[in-house]
Structure formats: structure tokens, C-alpha cells
Design a protein around this motif. Structure first.
Motif, PDB file in Angstrom:
ATOM      1  N   SER A 169      -1.790  -4.805  -5.939  1.00 26.28           N
ATOM      2  CA  SER A 169      -1.853  -4.945  -4.486  1.00 26.28           C
ATOM      3  C   SER A 169      -0.521  -4.480  -3.893  1.00 26.28           C
ATOM      4  N   ALA A 170      -0.500  -4.309  -2.579  1.00 24.81           N
ATOM      5  CA  ALA A 170       0.688  -3.777  -1.906  1.00 24.81           C
ATOM      6  C   ALA A 170       1.915  -4.632  -2.189  1.00 24.81           C
ATOM      7  N   ALA A 171       3.057  -3.959  -2.301  1.00 26.14           N
ATOM      8  CA  ALA A 171       4.312  -4.652  -2.585  1.00 26.14           C
ATOM      9  C   ALA A 171       4.692  -5.573  -1.434  1.00 26.14           C
ATOM     10  N   GLU A 172       5.236  -6.718  -1.766  1.00 21.73           N
ATOM     11  CA  GLU A 172       5.729  -7.669  -0.768  1.00 21.73           C
ATOM     12  C   GLU A 172       7.119  -8.106  -1.190  1.00 21.73           C
ATOM     13  N   TYR A 173       8.111  -7.690  -0.412  1.00 18.97           N
ATOM     14  CA  TYR A 173       9.496  -7.948  -0.800  1.00 18.97           C
ATOM     15  C   TYR A 173       9.753  -9.443  -0.961  1.00 18.97           C
ATOM     16  N   GLY A 174      10.377  -9.800  -2.081  1.00 22.81           N
ATOM     17  CA  GLY A 174      10.722 -11.185  -2.338  1.00 22.81           C
ATOM     18  C   GLY A 174       9.702 -11.933  -3.163  1.00 22.81           C
ATOM     19  N   LYS A 175       8.500 -11.393  -3.257  1.00 27.84           N
ATOM     20  CA  LYS A 175       7.445 -12.082  -4.008  1.00 27.84           C
ATOM     21  C   LYS A 175       7.684 -11.954  -5.505  1.00 27.84           C
ATOM     22  N   ALA A 176       8.231 -10.829  -5.910  1.00 28.78           N
ATOM     23  CA  ALA A 176       8.549 -10.594  -7.322  1.00 28.78           C
ATOM     24  C   ALA A 176       9.766  -9.684  -7.373  1.00 28.78           C
ATOM     25  N   GLU A 177      10.335  -9.535  -8.550  1.00 27.54           N
ATOM     26  CA  GLU A 177      11.521  -8.708  -8.685  1.00 27.54           C
ATOM     27  C   GLU A 177      11.214  -7.278  -8.244  1.00 27.54           C
ATOM     28  N   THR A 178      12.075  -6.731  -7.392  1.00 28.58           N
ATOM     29  CA  THR A 178      11.852  -5.418  -6.801  1.00 28.58           C
ATOM     30  C   THR A 178      11.639  -4.344  -7.856  1.00 28.58           C
ATOM     31  N   LYS A 179      12.494  -4.314  -8.859  1.00 27.95           N
ATOM     32  CA  LYS A 179      12.399  -3.248  -9.854  1.00 27.95           C
ATOM     33  C   LYS A 179      11.092  -3.312 -10.629  1.00 27.95           C
ATOM     34  N   ARG A 180      10.651  -4.529 -10.952  1.00 31.43           N
ATOM     35  CA  ARG A 180       9.391  -4.663 -11.694  1.00 31.43           C
ATOM     36  C   ARG A 180       8.214  -4.227 -10.833  1.00 31.43           C
ATOM     37  N   VAL A 181       8.222  -4.596  -9.555  1.00 26.92           N
ATOM     38  CA  VAL A 181       7.140  -4.199  -8.647  1.00 26.92           C
ATOM     39  C   VAL A 181       7.076  -2.680  -8.522  1.00 26.92           C
ATOM     40  N   LEU A 182       8.237  -2.066  -8.290  1.00 27.60           N
ATOM     41  CA  LEU A 182       8.273  -0.613  -8.148  1.00 27.60           C
ATOM     42  C   LEU A 182       7.874   0.084  -9.450  1.00 27.60           C
ATOM     43  N   THR A 183       8.306  -0.455 -10.568  1.00 23.14           N
ATOM     44  CA  THR A 183       7.944   0.138 -11.857  1.00 23.14           C
ATOM     45  C   THR A 183       6.432   0.158 -12.038  1.00 23.14           C
ATOM     46  N   ASN A 184       5.794  -0.963 -11.754  1.00 29.76           N
ATOM     47  CA  ASN A 184       4.341  -1.055 -11.930  1.00 29.76           C
ATOM     48  C   ASN A 184       3.587  -0.133 -10.974  1.00 29.76           C
ATOM     49  N   LEU A 185       3.924  -0.190  -9.683  1.00 30.25           N
ATOM     50  CA  LEU A 185       3.162   0.552  -8.683  1.00 30.25           C
ATOM     51  C   LEU A 185       3.448   2.046  -8.714  1.00 30.25           C
ATOM     52  N   VAL A 186       4.723   2.426  -8.833  1.00 29.08           N
ATOM     53  CA  VAL A 186       5.058   3.853  -8.871  1.00 29.08           C
ATOM     54  C   VAL A 186       4.445   4.513 -10.103  1.00 29.08           C
ATOM     55  N   ASN A 187       4.521   3.848 -11.254  1.00 36.93           N
ATOM     56  CA  ASN A 187       3.921   4.414 -12.462  1.00 36.93           C
ATOM     57  C   ASN A 187       2.418   4.559 -12.323  1.00 36.93           C
ATOM     58  N   TYR A 188       1.783   3.576 -11.699  1.00 42.30           N
ATOM     59  CA  TYR A 188       0.330   3.661 -11.500  1.00 42.30           C
ATOM     60  C   TYR A 188      -0.031   4.853 -10.627  1.00 42.30           C
ATOM     61  N   VAL A 189       0.674   5.019  -9.516  1.00 39.45           N
ATOM     62  CA  VAL A 189       0.378   6.114  -8.593  1.00 39.45           C
ATOM     63  C   VAL A 189       0.643   7.469  -9.244  1.00 39.45           C
ATOM     64  N   VAL A 190       1.796   7.612  -9.868  1.00 41.83           N
ATOM     65  CA  VAL A 190       2.157   8.892 -10.486  1.00 41.83           C
ATOM     66  C   VAL A 190       1.173   9.247 -11.606  1.00 41.83           C
ATOM     67  N   ARG A 191       0.736   8.241 -12.325  1.00 43.27           N
ATOM     68  CA  ARG A 191      -0.183   8.469 -13.442  1.00 43.27           C
ATOM     69  C   ARG A 191      -1.612   8.759 -12.974  1.00 43.27           C
ATOM     70  N   SER A 192      -2.019   8.169 -11.854  1.00 39.93           N
ATOM     71  CA  SER A 192      -3.426   8.191 -11.461  1.00 39.93           C
ATOM     72  C   SER A 192      -3.789   9.255 -10.423  1.00 39.93           C
ATOM     73  N   TYR A 193      -2.865   9.562  -9.513  1.00 41.57           N
ATOM     74  CA  TYR A 193      -3.186  10.442  -8.381  1.00 41.57           C
ATOM     75  C   TYR A 193      -2.699  11.869  -8.615  1.00 41.57           C
ATOM     76  N   LYS A 194      -3.407  12.800  -7.949  1.00 45.81           N
ATOM     77  CA  LYS A 194      -3.050  14.219  -8.034  1.00 45.81           C
ATOM     78  C   LYS A 194      -2.465  14.645  -6.681  1.00 45.81           C
ATOM     79  N   PHE A 195      -1.157  14.716  -6.611  1.00 42.94           N
ATOM     80  CA  PHE A 195      -0.421  15.089  -5.395  1.00 42.94           C
ATOM     81  C   PHE A 195       0.500  16.249  -5.737  1.00 42.94           C
ATOM     82  N   THR A 196       0.898  17.028  -4.738  1.00 46.82           N
ATOM     83  CA  THR A 196       1.670  18.241  -5.024  1.00 46.82           C
ATOM     84  C   THR A 196       2.981  18.327  -4.248  1.00 46.82           C
ATOM     85  N   SER A 197       3.417  17.241  -3.657  1.00 48.66           N
ATOM     86  CA  SER A 197       4.693  17.229  -2.926  1.00 48.66           C
ATOM     87  C   SER A 197       5.129  15.785  -2.727  1.00 48.66           C
TER      88      SER A 197
END
Length: 402
Positions: A169-197
Motif C-alpha cells: 500500500s502507499a507509503a506513509e511517513y513514520g509508519k515504518a522505517e523509511t529505507k525499508r518502505v522505499l526498498t520494498n515499493l521501489v523494487n516492486y515498481v521497478v521489477r513489475s512495470y514497463k516505463f521508459t523515463s
């Protein structure tokens, strides 16, 4: 430990920020150094006037506010006494030993951190230079403090692997450690979506309250092809400490993404004709901006229309959520470009507010946040920002946002 320094022109604004956190029970004042009263006896005006009196000694200096955050990894929970001594050591190391200051312990993020508020104007009116303060003096004292207090060294901080079973689900600052949240969500997006910029990547990340940022064109970060990731609040503002791309597991740096862009250009091709077919069927009937977005949403496609203050559309992006493919309108053909689509739209009913056009409830698998202004920011070729710090392996720079 990560030290983050912000300089500004509003002592009252910085003080209000911390005091509001105290009122919300998300922070506490743990030290008031070089103040005439004990910290528990200080009123808001007492805290402010001590600093503004000094700032008034130099009327020519527009910058008179220094707001510092010292950030620690999860699990490194230091007692207040240690944090107070650590703050003293840090300020002495960056040349602020003679200045009064306030120390607040914040509990509003997934990692321990403190905020220090002071001024760079001395009693004699001399201004303490802030030029390269973050990357020079701050870096030296940061390393010394890590050794003195036995803290986790930034250089030894290991990358966190993404949790494949994590909540997406969408990131919510303070709910969990920032780095862990970004690691999970950014990796999911980069791995799953096809974007070109990067702008197309941000079209997806915005659904998760995240922004990828290269910095301004004249910044060192941009020149060195750096990239950081921010968590955004509900208003689309960057919040907390940004995380350097190279410190995230999988290293979603600009260099890595550029290779991903090339690959995705080919991988998304099979889904282009299907998207065009859906658009053509919908556009057979006259549409307003909102009805087009709603019709596409029903087909599993998110349509982002970027428009200026006058309501003129200057950009359009389609996110095919089913096939995880992203296309700008012009990528599909001239007929689907912002200009030509804009010419085809019927006027919106008077009852439809501008805000509804920006976000017509077209979120699919993830919640929506932000407004038209946020979309403009995310899709700007390079949004201006200052160089940032890797949460536990960064070079410090002056003028970073808190």
C-alpha cells in the motif's frame, strides 16, 4: 548516523514545526542549552526570543535559521542524556559551540532521530558560514561521533533486501522505517512495470507516495547522474530523509534505470495496440476530461492529464495497470497527444470542480494522493531539489529539506 542540515530565514517557522510535533505527542524537548531557564519552564516566546535576539544582531544576513536532524538506524535507541551530549559534540564540531540551541527527540518516523534548532548569528553579529558545512565539518564530526558512541558506521550499513511479502500500500511517513518502505515499493515498481523515463517511473511511484528525484540541473547530484527517492505526504510534499538510490537493494540508480528504459521500450510494445484500441473505442463518443478518465479506469487504465493554471492540457500519460505498461500520449501516436486530445474534449459541466479533473477517483490497485501541482512536479523533466543523503551512507550538504 546521518546528519542533515537545513538553513532558512524563519526561526519561528522552524520552532513551530517542532512545537507542533510536541503538541501531537510525536516529539519532546530534551534540551535547551544556553537558555536562562530550565527547558520545562520555557514558554514558546522564551524559546523563540533567545534565538531572534541573536539573529537581530545582523540585519544584513537573510539566512539566520539552522535546523539540523541527526538520524539513527532502527534499533539504535539512545537515552536522552546520550543524545544531549551527542548533540553538544556535533554542534561543537561544526562550529556552533557558542550558540544557544534546542534539541527535540522525534517519534514520528520509523527510525530514531532528533532535531536541533539554532541560529548562525553570533552575539557580536558575526555570521557563522554555512558554506559546505554539511559535506566538510559535518562529515568529520559524524565519523568521530560514530566511533565515540559506538554507533553503526554509515560505511558498514548493509543494504536491506526487499520483503516480497511486504504490504504494498502507499507509503506513509513514520509508519515504518523509511529505507525499508522505499526498498520494498521501489523494487516492486521497478521489477513489475514497463516505463521508459524517470517521469514515467514517477507516474507509477506517485501512486505509492514516492518520488524519484535527480536534483536541479545545476546541482552536483544532477551533474554526477545521482538519484534519490523521497516519501511524499498527503499534500505531495517531500518529507523526512531522502534515500540515495545506490543504498537501496538492487541499486535503482540512474545508470541501472537507463538500461531498464531500453529494455522496457521493447517489453511494452506488445501492449501498445491494445491500449490504442481501447482509446479509439472510448473516443468514438464525445468525452470530457473526466468521462475519459472514468471510462479508462473501468478498463484498468489510469489516465493522468497534466494541465496548467488556465486548465490547458500540456501532457498525458496512460498507465495500463493490467499489463503494467506506461505510455505517454505521444508514444501512442499524434492523435493521442495532449494537444489533439485537448481539442477533442467537451467542456466540463460547471458542477465539476478542477480538483476532480486532476484526481477523478481513478486509482486502481493503489490509493491516490497529491493534486495537480504534484503531478506537474513529478512530470517535470528535472524537478529542482537539493542533493540529498543516503540514509545511512551519505555525504552531507547544506540546505536540505527536513
Amino acid at each position: 548516523m546521518v546528519a542533515k542540515i537545513k538553513s532558512g530565514k524563519s526561526l519561528i517557522g522552524a520552532l513551530n514545526y517542532n512545537e507542533n510535533k510536541v503538541k501531537q505527542q510525536k516529539a519532546s524537548l530534551i534540551a535547551a542549552v544556553k537558555y536562562p531557564k530550565d527547558k520545562d519552564e520555557l514558554s514558546f516566546n522564551d524559546k523563540l526570543i533567545r534565538l531572534t535576539d541573536l539573529a537581530g544582531m545582523n540585519q544584513r544576513s537573510k539566512t539566520n535559521t539552522v535546523h539540523i536532524s541527526l538520524n539513527f538506524p532502527s534499533g539504535e535507541n539512545l537515552p536522552d542524556e546520550t543524545l544531549c551530549q551527542l548533540s553538544k559534540d556535533y554542534l561543537q564540531g561544526v562550529g556552533f559551540a557558542t550558540q544557544p540551541y534546542l534539541v527535540y527527540r522525534h517519534e514520528d518516523a520509523g527510525h530514531p532521530h532528533i532535531h536541533i534548532l539554532t541560529t548562525n548569528i553570533k552575539r557580536d553579529g558575526e555570521r557563522i558560514s554555512l558554506h559546505y558545512l554539511g559535506q566538510n565539518e559535518s562529515e568529520k564530526i559524524r565519523k568521530a561521533i560514530e566511533i565515540k558512541y559506538g554507533l553503526t558506521k554509515a560505511e558498514d550499513r548493509l543494504q536491506q533486501k526487499p520483503d516480497l511479502k511486504a504490504d504494498l500500500s502507499a507509503a506513509e511517513y513514520g509508519k515504518a522505517e523509511t529505507k525499508r518502505v522505499l526498498t520494498n515499493l521501489v523494487n516492486y515498481v521497478v521489477r513489475s512495470y514497463k516505463f521508459t523515463s524517470v517521469p514515467e517511473l514517477n507516474a507509477i511511484l506517485q501512486q505509492y507516495n514516492i518520488q524519484a528525484d535527480r536534483g536541479s540541473k545545476d546541482s552536483q547530484m544532477y551533474a554526477r547522474e545521482g538519484l534519490v527517492y523521497w516519501i511524499l505526504d498527503k499534500q505531495g510534499n517531500k518529507i523526512g530523509v531522502p534515500i540515495k538510490a545506490s543504498s537501496i537493494y538492487g541499486k535503482p540508480t540512474l545508470k541501472v534505470l537507463n538500461e531498464k528504459f531500453k529494455l522496457n521500450t521493447q517489453l511494452r510494445k506488445p501492449f501498445k495496440e491494445g491500449l490504442i484500441k481501447i482509446l479509439d473505442e472510448i473516443l468514438e463518443k464525445p468525452q470530457t476530461k473526466r468521462t475519459l478518465q472514468n471510462a479508462l479506469r473501468e478498463q484498468g487504465i489510469k489516465c493522468i492529464l497534466r494541465q496548467n493554471d488556465e486548465g490547458r492540457i500540456y501532457g498525458v500519460t496512460f498507465i495500463d495497470q493490467k499489463n503494467k505498461a506506461v505510455f505517454n500520449g505521444s508514444d501512442l501516436g499524434k492523435a493521442y497527444s495532449a494537444n489533439l486530445l485537448s481539442d477533442r474534449f467537451l467542456p466540463e459541466p460547471v458542477s465539476v470542480k478542477k480538483e476532480a479533473l486532476d484526481h477523478p477517483g481513478d486509482s486502481l490497485s493503489q490509493p491516490e494522493t497529491g493534486a495537480n501541482e504534484l503531478l506537474n512536479i513529478l512530470f517535470a523533466p528535472e524537478h529542482e531539489d537539493q542533493a540529498a543523503l543516503n540514509k545511512f551512507k551519505k555525504k552531507k550538504r547544506k540546505g536540505l529539506n527536513l
